[in-house]
Design a protein around this motif. Structure first.
Motif, PDB file in Angstrom:
ATOM      1  N   ASN A  60       0.830  -1.208   0.000  1.00 26.19           N
ATOM      2  CA  ASN A  60       0.000   0.000   0.000  1.00 26.19           C
ATOM      3  C   ASN A  60       0.866   1.261   0.000  1.00 26.19           C
ATOM      4  O   ASN A  60       0.649   2.184   0.789  1.00 26.19           O
ATOM      5  N   ALA A  61       1.858   1.294  -0.908  1.00 27.63           N
ATOM      6  CA  ALA A  61       2.802   2.414  -0.950  1.00 27.63           C
ATOM      7  C   ALA A  61       2.077   3.727  -1.230  1.00 27.63           C
ATOM      8  O   ALA A  61       1.445   3.881  -2.270  1.00 27.63           O
ATOM      9  N   PRO A 204      -5.676  -7.377  -3.112  1.00 27.08           N
ATOM     10  CA  PRO A 204      -4.582  -8.257  -3.552  1.00 27.08           C
ATOM     11  C   PRO A 204      -4.776  -8.757  -4.985  1.00 27.08           C
ATOM     12  O   PRO A 204      -4.963  -9.959  -5.226  1.00 27.08           O
ATOM     13  N   SER A 205      -4.701  -7.854  -5.947  1.00 28.30           N
ATOM     14  CA  SER A 205      -4.892  -8.224  -7.356  1.00 28.30           C
ATOM     15  C   SER A 205      -3.578  -8.588  -8.050  1.00 28.30           C
ATOM     16  O   SER A 205      -3.588  -9.137  -9.147  1.00 28.30           O
ATOM     17  N   GLY A 206      -2.428  -8.278  -7.420  1.00 25.54           N
ATOM     18  CA  GLY A 206      -1.132  -8.571  -8.013  1.00 25.54           C
ATOM     19  C   GLY A 206      -0.587  -9.926  -7.579  1.00 25.54           C
ATOM     20  O   GLY A 206      -0.928 -10.452  -6.512  1.00 25.54           O
ATOM     21  N   ASN A 207       0.254 -10.515  -8.402  1.00 22.35           N
ATOM     22  CA  ASN A 207       0.883 -11.811  -8.135  1.00 22.35           C
ATOM     23  C   ASN A 207       1.966 -11.640  -7.069  1.00 22.35           C
ATOM     24  O   ASN A 207       3.010 -11.048  -7.331  1.00 22.35           O
ATOM     25  N   ASN A 214       1.247  -8.179  -2.577  1.00 21.52           N
ATOM     26  CA  ASN A 214       1.614  -8.924  -1.370  1.00 21.52           C
ATOM     27  C   ASN A 214       0.613 -10.019  -1.032  1.00 21.52           C
ATOM     28  O   ASN A 214       0.794 -10.746  -0.057  1.00 21.52           O
ATOM     29  N   GLY A 215      -0.458 -10.148  -1.830  1.00 19.80           N
ATOM     30  CA  GLY A 215      -1.391 -11.243  -1.637  1.00 19.80           C
ATOM     31  C   GLY A 215      -2.383 -11.050  -0.514  1.00 19.80           C
ATOM     32  O   GLY A 215      -3.130 -11.974  -0.175  1.00 19.80           O
ATOM     33  N   SER A 216      -2.426  -9.850   0.081  1.00 22.51           N
ATOM     34  CA  SER A 216      -3.323  -9.595   1.207  1.00 22.51           C
ATOM     35  C   SER A 216      -3.977  -8.228   1.057  1.00 22.51           C
ATOM     36  O   SER A 216      -3.528  -7.381   0.281  1.00 22.51           O
ATOM     37  N   PHE A 243      -1.467  -0.158   7.324  1.00 22.70           N
ATOM     38  CA  PHE A 243      -1.653  -1.457   7.981  1.00 22.70           C
ATOM     39  C   PHE A 243      -1.628  -2.546   6.907  1.00 22.70           C
ATOM     40  O   PHE A 243      -2.677  -2.969   6.407  1.00 22.70           O
ATOM     41  N   PRO A 244      -0.431  -3.016   6.515  1.00 24.08           N
ATOM     42  CA  PRO A 244      -0.369  -4.018   5.447  1.00 24.08           C
ATOM     43  C   PRO A 244      -0.727  -5.401   5.954  1.00 24.08           C
ATOM     44  O   PRO A 244      -0.466  -5.753   7.113  1.00 24.08           O
ATOM     45  N   GLY A 245      -1.347  -6.183   5.076  1.00 22.72           N
ATOM     46  CA  GLY A 245      -1.559  -7.594   5.388  1.00 22.72           C
ATOM     47  C   GLY A 245      -0.269  -8.370   5.195  1.00 22.72           C
ATOM     48  O   GLY A 245       0.776  -7.816   4.840  1.00 22.72           O
TER      49      GLY A 245
END
Length: 340
Positions: A60-61, A204-207, A214-216, A243-245
């Motif tokens: 979430n940069a 989490p739309s990116g691989n 990041n998958g979360s 607050f990253p997953g």
């Protein structure tokens, strides 16, 4: 440039010297501007630059924004060069790559009550073409290259391991969509100074295994302020927390909440031209790695210009990493924005 454990050189606080020199240049430029004629300028906010360090980008940069809300569409093209090859007892970092990002951003002002935004990043990882230029640059001025010249020129590397277990492995030439973000900005004060609060949600739309997300689910909160100092000068201040997953690559890594902040100054040059300087600071979302170039606070120092023609604006900027940690070696940024 990144400092690795093998190639680190002791200097008398190079980060503070770089920041001090750059800030003196910025203040001198703004001093000159006060003596130039100009007309009233519609200030359009900080440079649309975000940290493209591969391990921070999917978390979430954020980027600096103005407090005022509006309706607009932006296409932001950024290109960064990254070099970090280092190891600790637990972590192994191999980053020798270039990143190109096209970020499409749309914002909608709903009855001057709230602004809703959506961001679609399209990312490309490559070996790039800039190693030769950077090596000649270092040789010409006698600057340290932190080990870059010991690797073959323009050879791709993106691999992260923990306890020798693979976490992320990127591939040369791959282009994919990153994590899509929604934002909600609510004005608190519409006078001068203006203040807004913003909430963000990143999906989490990116691989994650290939480094495009990041998958979360990630979230964030921030406060945005801006203050006008007459026809020629506008200042901006952002403070926030993310607050990253968890990072769900080949192995799962628990990420940490991190704080960020930044300030920008926009100065009118002529009627349709402004110069901008800004600084952005953030903590690392990764757990402690014992690799200084990852664990230290990341600092991005940006300078650029903006040209406005009616409802359209274009901006060009260059970003450096004076703290040699958690940021690309440098980033070139070009953006087009249309107001509605």
């Amino acid at each position: 440039m990144k400092v690795t454990g093998k190639h680190a050189r002791l200097t008398s606080n190079p980060a503070s010297v770089t920041v001090s020199f750059a800030m003196k240049q910025l203040f001198f430029s703004f001093f000159i501007l006060f003596f130039l004629p100009s007309s009233v300028f519609a200030f359009d906010g900080p440079l649309q630059v975000r940290n493209q360090f591969p391990l921070f980008l999917p978390a979430n940069a954020p980027f600096l924004e103005k407090a005022a809300i509006g309706t607009s569409f932006s296409a932001v093209l950024s290109h960064s060069s990254i070099y970090l090859v280092d190891n600790s007892a637990t972590w192994g970092m191999g980053l020798d790559m270039e990143i190109t990002e096209l970020n499409l951003r749309a914002k909608k002002n709903l009855n001057d009550f709230i602004e809703i935004g959506i961001e679609l990043p399209i990312l490309g990882f490559s070996s790039g073409v800039m190693d030769g230029f950077l090596n000649r640059y270092h040789d010409a001025f006698g600057f340290p290259d932190y080990g870059r010249s010991e690797r073959p020129e323009n050879e791709f590397l993106y691999e992260v391991r923990r306890d020798n277990a693979l976490i992320v492995k990127g591939k040369n030439g791959r282009i994919q969509v990153g994590d899509i973000r929604l934002t909600f900005k609510k004005p608190v004060l519409k006078s001068d100074p203006a203040v807004s609060v913003q909430a963000s949600i990143e999906f989490p739309s990116g691989n994650a295994k290939a480094g495009f997300g990041n998958g979360s689910l990630d979230t964030g909160l921030s406060v945005m302020m801006e203050k006008n100092f007459g026809d020629k000068l506008n200042a901006y201040l952002n403070l926030g927390i993310v607050f990253p997953g968890d990072l769900r690559g080949y192995e799962r890594v628990t990420l940490r909440d991190y704080l960020y902040g930044g300030a920008a100054v926009e100065a009118a040059f002529w009627k349709d031209i402004s110069l901008l300087g800004q600084i952005f600071i953030q903590g690392s979302p990764l757990p402690e790695t014992d690799i200084p170039s990852v664990d230290r606070t990341a600092v991005l120092l940006s300078f650029g210009g903006r040209y406005s023609a009616g409802k359209n604006t274009v901006e060009l900027s260059l970003t450096e990493d004076p703290n040699t940690s958690g940021a690309p070696d440098f980033t070139m940024n070009f953006s087009f924005k249309r107001l509605f």
